[in-house]
Design a protein around this motif. Structure first.
Motif, PDB file in Angstrom:
ATOM      1  N   ALA A  32       4.669  -0.407   0.207  1.00 20.15           N
ATOM      2  CA  ALA A  32       3.568  -1.226  -0.404  1.00 20.15           C
ATOM      3  C   ALA A  32       3.469  -2.415   0.344  1.00 20.15           C
ATOM      4  O   ALA A  32       2.209  -2.629   0.382  1.00 20.15           O
ATOM      5  CB  ALA A  32       4.104  -1.276  -1.990  1.00 20.15           C
ATOM      6  N   SER A  33       4.353  -3.129   0.875  1.00 19.05           N
ATOM      7  CA  SER A  33       4.119  -4.126   1.624  1.00 19.05           C
ATOM      8  C   SER A  33       3.371  -3.962   2.946  1.00 19.05           C
ATOM      9  O   SER A  33       2.488  -4.525   3.422  1.00 19.05           O
ATOM     10  CB  SER A  33       5.593  -5.046   2.171  1.00 19.05           C
ATOM     11  OG  SER A  33       6.115  -5.463   0.857  1.00 19.05           O
ATOM     12  N   LEU A  34       3.605  -2.795   3.484  1.00 20.08           N
ATOM     13  CA  LEU A  34       3.216  -2.617   4.895  1.00 20.08           C
ATOM     14  C   LEU A  34       1.674  -1.673   4.521  1.00 20.08           C
ATOM     15  O   LEU A  34       0.960  -2.038   5.455  1.00 20.08           O
ATOM     16  CB  LEU A  34       4.179  -1.522   5.616  1.00 20.08           C
ATOM     17  CG  LEU A  34       5.264  -2.100   5.950  1.00 20.08           C
ATOM     18  CD1 LEU A  34       6.228  -0.762   6.470  1.00 20.08           C
ATOM     19  CD2 LEU A  34       5.418  -3.055   7.156  1.00 20.08           C
ATOM     20  N   THR A  35       1.556  -1.207   3.507  1.00 23.71           N
ATOM     21  CA  THR A  35       0.277  -0.553   3.357  1.00 23.71           C
ATOM     22  C   THR A  35      -0.735  -1.369   2.591  1.00 23.71           C
ATOM     23  O   THR A  35      -1.929  -0.990   2.182  1.00 23.71           O
ATOM     24  CB  THR A  35       0.289   0.706   2.678  1.00 23.71           C
ATOM     25  OG1 THR A  35       0.899   0.489   1.328  1.00 23.71           O
ATOM     26  CG2 THR A  35       1.155   1.832   3.530  1.00 23.71           C
ATOM     27  N   GLY A  36      -0.270  -2.459   1.815  1.00 22.41           N
ATOM     28  CA  GLY A  36      -1.360  -3.187   1.170  1.00 22.41           C
ATOM     29  C   GLY A  36      -1.173  -2.489  -0.333  1.00 22.41           C
ATOM     30  O   GLY A  36      -2.449  -2.807  -0.910  1.00 22.41           O
ATOM     31  N   ALA A  37      -0.402  -1.791  -0.752  1.00 21.87           N
ATOM     32  CA  ALA A  37      -0.234  -1.155  -2.124  1.00 21.87           C
ATOM     33  C   ALA A  37      -1.141   0.152  -2.041  1.00 21.87           C
ATOM     34  O   ALA A  37      -1.623   0.253  -3.222  1.00 21.87           O
ATOM     35  CB  ALA A  37      -0.208  -2.094  -3.237  1.00 21.87           C
ATOM     36  N   ALA A  38      -1.379   0.531  -1.087  1.00 18.85           N
ATOM     37  CA  ALA A  38      -2.357   1.685  -0.947  1.00 18.85           C
ATOM     38  C   ALA A  38      -1.509   3.013  -1.429  1.00 18.85           C
ATOM     39  O   ALA A  38      -0.671   3.395  -1.070  1.00 18.85           O
ATOM     40  CB  ALA A  38      -3.061   1.804   0.489  1.00 18.85           C
ATOM     41  N   GLY A  39      -2.123   3.569  -2.329  1.00 17.64           N
ATOM     42  CA  GLY A  39      -1.605   4.898  -2.891  1.00 17.64           C
ATOM     43  C   GLY A  39      -0.049   4.737  -3.491  1.00 17.64           C
ATOM     44  O   GLY A  39       0.043   3.658  -4.157  1.00 17.64           O
TER      45      GLY A  39
END
Length: 104
Positions: A32-39
């Motif tokens: 979540a941290s790496l993807t900006g909470a995408a998906g």
């Protein structure tokens, strides 16, 4: 993903949890941290026994449906069916039997 603002409240809460380093015994929010909470970007990590214990704790809170997936869908599904799901069922059955005994 600096500056990214997720489009929905659930993702914003997840990103807040991930960036605040709030910890659950098994919940990992690194993706979540790496993807900006995408998906679907959280995971329960540990041995099958540890993850089963974490799922039972969520069950005690009233959660009885879980979306379980991994990074290798076919192999992970096999492992979940062989190692995780039977443990979770066993632990929940024991928990419910204990509740019946306590009530009776």
């Amino acid at each position: 993903m600096t500056g990214h603002r997720p489009p929905n409240d659930g993702s914003r809460r997840l990103l807040e949890t991930a960036t605040s380093r709030r910890q659950d015994e098994r919940l990992w929010t690194g993706v979540a941290s790496l993807t900006g909470a995408a998906g679907n970007s959280t995971g329960l990590v540990g041995t099958p026994e540890q993850v089963a214990d974490a799922l039972v704790e969520y069950y005690k809170l009233g959660i009885d449906n879980f979306l379980i997936r991994g990074f290798e869908p076919l192999e992970d599904a096999r492992r979940y069916g062989r190692d995780l799901i039977p443990l979770v069922r066993e632990k929940i059955a024991a928990l419910e039997a204990q509740s019946v005994r306590a009530a009776g």
